[in-house]
Design a protein around this motif. Sequence first.
Motif, PDB file in Angstrom:
ATOM      1  N   GLN A   1      58.720  61.599  -4.713  1.00  0.00           N
ATOM      2  CA  GLN A   1      58.192  60.311  -4.294  1.00  0.00           C
ATOM      3  C   GLN A   1      59.111  59.647  -3.274  1.00  0.00           C
ATOM      4  OE1 GLN A   1      57.542  58.524  -8.322  1.00  0.00           O
ATOM      5  NE2 GLN A   1      55.573  57.957  -7.438  1.00  0.00           N
ATOM      6  N   ARG A   2      58.500  58.839  -2.412  1.00  0.00           N
ATOM      7  CA  ARG A   2      59.235  58.029  -1.449  1.00  0.00           C
ATOM      8  C   ARG A   2      58.550  56.677  -1.331  1.00  0.00           C
ATOM      9  NH1 ARG A   2      59.239  62.110   3.592  1.00  0.00           N
ATOM     10  NH2 ARG A   2      57.183  62.520   2.707  1.00  0.00           N
ATOM     11  N   ARG A   3      59.294  55.708  -0.812  1.00  0.00           N
ATOM     12  CA  ARG A   3      58.669  54.431  -0.514  1.00  0.00           C
ATOM     13  C   ARG A   3      57.743  54.590   0.695  1.00  0.00           C
ATOM     14  NH1 ARG A   3      60.603  49.961  -3.039  1.00  0.00           N
ATOM     15  NH2 ARG A   3      62.503  50.224  -4.268  1.00  0.00           N
ATOM     16  N   LEU A   4      56.708  53.745   0.759  1.00  0.00           N
ATOM     17  CA  LEU A   4      55.761  53.819   1.865  1.00  0.00           C
ATOM     18  C   LEU A   4      56.463  53.722   3.216  1.00  0.00           C
ATOM     19  CD1 LEU A   4      52.839  51.598   0.503  1.00  0.00           C
ATOM     20  CD2 LEU A   4      52.847  54.080   0.769  1.00  0.00           C
ATOM     21  N   SER A   5      57.499  52.870   3.285  1.00  0.00           N
ATOM     22  CA  SER A   5      58.211  52.704   4.548  1.00  0.00           C
ATOM     23  C   SER A   5      58.974  53.957   4.970  1.00  0.00           C
ATOM     24  CB  SER A   5      59.188  51.523   4.449  1.00  0.00           C
ATOM     25  OG  SER A   5      60.145  51.754   3.415  1.00  0.00           O
ATOM     26  N   GLU A   6      59.170  54.887   4.048  1.00  0.00           N
ATOM     27  CA  GLU A   6      59.928  56.105   4.336  1.00  0.00           C
ATOM     28  C   GLU A   6      59.026  57.305   4.625  1.00  0.00           C
ATOM     29  OE1 GLU A   6      63.645  54.948   1.340  1.00  0.00           O
ATOM     30  OE2 GLU A   6      62.129  56.400   0.715  1.00  0.00           O
ATOM     31  N   VAL A   7      57.714  57.133   4.460  1.00  0.00           N
ATOM     32  CA  VAL A   7      56.781  58.245   4.656  1.00  0.00           C
ATOM     33  C   VAL A   7      56.510  58.403   6.155  1.00  0.00           C
ATOM     34  CG1 VAL A   7      54.488  59.145   4.140  1.00  0.00           C
ATOM     35  CG2 VAL A   7      55.735  57.835   2.409  1.00  0.00           C
ATOM     36  N   PRO A   8      56.709  59.594   6.709  1.00  0.00           N
ATOM     37  CA  PRO A   8      56.530  59.770   8.156  1.00  0.00           C
ATOM     38  C   PRO A   8      55.068  59.687   8.580  1.00  0.00           C
ATOM     39  CG  PRO A   8      56.934  61.885   7.107  1.00  0.00           C
ATOM     40  CD  PRO A   8      57.149  60.836   6.050  1.00  0.00           C
ATOM     41  N   ASP A   9      54.853  59.263   9.799  1.00  0.00           N
ATOM     42  CA  ASP A   9      53.510  59.208  10.361  1.00  0.00           C
ATOM     43  C   ASP A   9      52.972  60.622  10.551  1.00  0.00           C
ATOM     44  OD1 ASP A   9      51.734  59.270  13.008  1.00  0.00           O
ATOM     45  OD2 ASP A   9      51.527  57.282  12.081  1.00  0.00           O
TER      46      ASP A   9
ATOM     47  N   GLY B   1      52.574  46.425  -0.178  1.00  0.00           N
ATOM     48  CA  GLY B   1      54.014  46.306  -0.053  1.00  0.00           C
ATOM     49  C   GLY B   1      54.683  47.635   0.245  1.00  0.00           C
ATOM     50  N   ASP B   2      55.819  47.882  -0.411  1.00  0.00           N
ATOM     51  CA  ASP B   2      56.606  49.085  -0.150  1.00  0.00           C
ATOM     52  C   ASP B   2      56.766  49.896  -1.429  1.00  0.00           C
ATOM     53  OD1 ASP B   2      57.948  50.797   1.517  1.00  0.00           O
ATOM     54  OD2 ASP B   2      59.891  49.807   1.297  1.00  0.00           O
ATOM     55  N   ARG B   3      55.651  50.170  -2.087  1.00  0.00           N
ATOM     56  CA  ARG B   3      55.681  50.913  -3.343  1.00  0.00           C
ATOM     57  C   ARG B   3      56.031  52.380  -3.100  1.00  0.00           C
ATOM     58  NH1 ARG B   3      51.007  54.013  -3.352  1.00  0.00           N
ATOM     59  NH2 ARG B   3      49.223  53.176  -2.185  1.00  0.00           N
ATOM     60  N   LEU B   4      56.283  53.102  -4.193  1.00  0.00           N
ATOM     61  CA  LEU B   4      56.504  54.539  -4.108  1.00  0.00           C
ATOM     62  C   LEU B   4      55.166  55.259  -3.984  1.00  0.00           C
ATOM     63  CD1 LEU B   4      59.277  55.275  -6.749  1.00  0.00           C
ATOM     64  CD2 LEU B   4      59.487  55.335  -4.283  1.00  0.00           C
ATOM     65  N   THR B   5      55.185  56.392  -3.319  1.00  0.00           N
ATOM     66  CA  THR B   5      53.977  57.186  -3.161  1.00  0.00           C
ATOM     67  C   THR B   5      54.307  58.672  -3.215  1.00  0.00           C
ATOM     68  OG1 THR B   5      52.070  57.633  -1.725  1.00  0.00           O
ATOM     69  CG2 THR B   5      54.180  57.188  -0.643  1.00  0.00           C
TER      70      THR B   5
ATOM     71  N   ALA C   1      52.491  60.686  -1.325  1.00  0.00           N
ATOM     72  CA  ALA C   1      51.987  61.189  -0.051  1.00  0.00           C
ATOM     73  C   ALA C   1      53.113  61.803   0.782  1.00  0.00           C
ATOM     74  CB  ALA C   1      51.325  60.056   0.729  1.00  0.00           C
ATOM     75  N   ARG C   2      52.792  62.852   1.527  1.00  0.00           N
ATOM     76  CA  ARG C   2      53.774  63.484   2.417  1.00  0.00           C
ATOM     77  C   ARG C   2      53.755  62.866   3.811  1.00  0.00           C
ATOM     78  NH1 ARG C   2      56.204  68.075   0.594  1.00  0.00           N
ATOM     79  NH2 ARG C   2      55.303  69.058  -1.266  1.00  0.00           N
ATOM     80  N   CYS C   3      52.638  62.196   4.155  1.00  0.00           N
ATOM     81  CA  CYS C   3      52.566  61.563   5.460  1.00  0.00           C
ATOM     82  C   CYS C   3      51.674  60.337   5.367  1.00  0.00           C
ATOM     83  CB  CYS C   3      52.055  62.527   6.534  1.00  0.00           C
ATOM     84  SG  CYS C   3      50.340  63.022   6.301  1.00  0.00           S
ATOM     85  N   SER C   4      51.701  59.513   6.406  1.00  0.00           N
ATOM     86  CA  SER C   4      50.919  58.282   6.415  1.00  0.00           C
ATOM     87  C   SER C   4      50.143  58.165   7.718  1.00  0.00           C
ATOM     88  CB  SER C   4      51.838  57.065   6.261  1.00  0.00           C
ATOM     89  OG  SER C   4      52.696  56.940   7.386  1.00  0.00           O
ATOM     90  N   VAL C   5      49.111  57.329   7.677  1.00  0.00           N
ATOM     91  CA  VAL C   5      48.367  56.966   8.883  1.00  0.00           C
ATOM     92  C   VAL C   5      48.107  55.466   8.820  1.00  0.00           C
ATOM     93  CG1 VAL C   5      47.283  59.201   9.307  1.00  0.00           C
ATOM     94  CG2 VAL C   5      46.177  57.563   7.775  1.00  0.00           C
ATOM     95  N   ASP C   6      47.997  54.868   9.978  1.00  0.00           N
ATOM     96  CA  ASP C   6      47.820  53.420  10.046  1.00  0.00           C
ATOM     97  C   ASP C   6      46.360  53.076  10.313  1.00  0.00           C
ATOM     98  OD1 ASP C   6      48.413  50.752  10.026  1.00  0.00           O
ATOM     99  OD2 ASP C   6      49.193  50.705  12.074  1.00  0.00           O
TER     100      ASP C   6
END
Length: 521
Positions: free
Chosen positions: A252-260, A491-495, A497-502
Motif C-alpha cells: 500500500q501507498r498513500r494516494l499522493s505517492e501513487v505514480p500517474d 484526502g491522502d488515504r492508503l491505496t 492501486a499501482r497507478c493513478s489517473v486524474d
Amino acid sequence: MVATSIDPIRHRAVLFDVDGVLTDTARLHAAAWRRLFDPYLAGRPPSPAEDHRPFTDDDYHHHVDGKSRIDGVLDFLRSRGIRLPRGDVEDEAGRETAHGLGGLKDGYFLAALDQHGVEVFPDAVALVESLRRHGVGTAAISASRNCGRVLERAGIAHLFGVRVDGVVADQLHLPGKPDPAVFREAARRLGVPPSHSVVVEDAEAGAAAARAGGFALVLGVARAGPPDRLLASGADAVVSSLDEVVLASPGQRRLSEVPDGIERWADLADRVRGRRPVLLLDFDGTLAPIRKDPAKVALPVRTRSALQDLVRRCPVAVISGRDLSDVRSRVRVDGVWCAGSHGFELAGPGDGSIAQEAGEAALPDLDAAEQRLTAELEPVAGALVDRKRFALAAHYRNVRPEEVDRVVSAVRRVGSELPGLRVAPGRKVVELLPDIDWHKGRAVRWLLERAGLTGAEHVPVFAGDDHTDEDALREIHDDGFGIVVLSAEHGDRLTWARCSVDGTRPLLDLLSRIAATGEQR
C-alpha cells in the motif's frame, strides 16, 4: 513526524477512549463540569488563598478530562487552592465532598445525555470497523461509569470486544489516568501486550497514561484546537480526524505517492505485454461523474464509445454498488459483463443473471431497515434513502454539514440492531449490506472464475475511485494491477492501486493503451 498509520501485523490491538474520540460526549461532560463548578466557586466566601474565577476550557483539559470524576473534582479544586475531603460513595449528591460534588456532576451529565442524545464520530467508527475486518482487537476505555450507557445509546457497543470503564476500575481498584492501569487491563483482556497495542486518546491525562504504559503508539485526536497539548503529554502523533489514520500493509501507498499511469506507462506495459488484459471497472466516480442525485448519473457518450471499442479488444466488466438492472441500463454496451449490488448479482453479455444465494437471507432485514430509515431521515433535508435489492444506501451529499452525523448515526444504529446487516462507508454515503464475508474483491475473483478469465495468460486490471474499491484493488494486486481515479474528497488515504489517473478521460486513454498492448500477444 511519526506516520499516522496502524500496521495490522505489528499492532494487534487498538484501545479507544470514548468521550471525544468515539462519541461527541466530551462537550456534554465539559458542560456538566462547568454547571457544577461555576455556582460552587461563586458561592464560596472570598479568600485570598482561593481562586473563584469561572471554570474554563483549559481547566477541563488540564484537570478533569480523562480522569474519574472524583479525581477530577479534587484535582481542579486543588488547582484553585481549595481542598475537600474525598468522602464516601454513599455521600448525597451535592454534599461538599469529592463524592458529593461528583454525584451532582453525574446527574448533570445524565440529564444532558437524555436531552441531547449521543452523536457518533463517523471517522472513528469507520476506523474501528476497518480494524476489526483486519483482525485487530478493539477496546473502549473511559473513566466514566456511564460508558456502557453511552455506547449502547450510540449503537456501537458491539464493536468492542473489551470495555474498561469507571465501573470496572472501581471493581478492580484500578487507579485512574494518568496512571496506565486501565489501558494495561484492556490490553490484558485482549491478550495483547502494550508493546503491540495502540492507544487513541483526546485527553492529556490519557496520552500521559498511555506513554507511561509503554504502548507501541499513542495517537492523539485534537478535533478542535492545536495539537500541542497532546504532543506535550506524550502522544506520538496527533490528528484532527481519524480519517487521517490509515491501515498500512505491504504493497500500500498513500494516494499522493501513487505514480500517474500515463507518465509511468513504460513500467505498466511490462506487466501487460504477452498477456490478455481483463478490464474490471467501477461505475460511479470512475466511468460516470458523481452527481448530487444518483438517479441522474449517466454514462457520457464519449465513455460509452470508448467502452464499445475496448470490448472488441478484450474482456470488460463493470462492477457497481447499484442494482444489476440499474447498472446495465446505464452502461448499455453489448458484450460487457456487469456485476451489481457490490457483486451480489452478476450477468454476462447475454440476458441471464446469477445471484449470490447467501445474500437472500438478509432481504427481510433490508426491508425493515428501509422502513425505519425512511421514516427517521425524512425530516433531514437532503438525505436520500436509496434501496437496492441487496443494499440500502443513505446518501448525505446534499445534507447540511451539521446534520451529517445524524444520518450516519441513524444508519449505524439501525445496522447494529439488525443482525443480518453490516455497515459500509462510502463517498458521501453509508450503506447497509448483508453481513456475510463478501465485498468487491470477492466479487471480482468470482467473476473472473465464472467467466473463465483466470490463469497466467490473463492480467486483471481494476479501476475505481472509492473506499469500497480498495477490496478489489487488493484482490488483484499480485496477479494484476489497480488504477485509482483521484478525487479530492478522499484526502491522502492508503491505496492498493499501482497507478493513478486524474479523471475519466486519462483513464480511458490508459485503458486503450492496455488493450492495445494486450493485442500484441
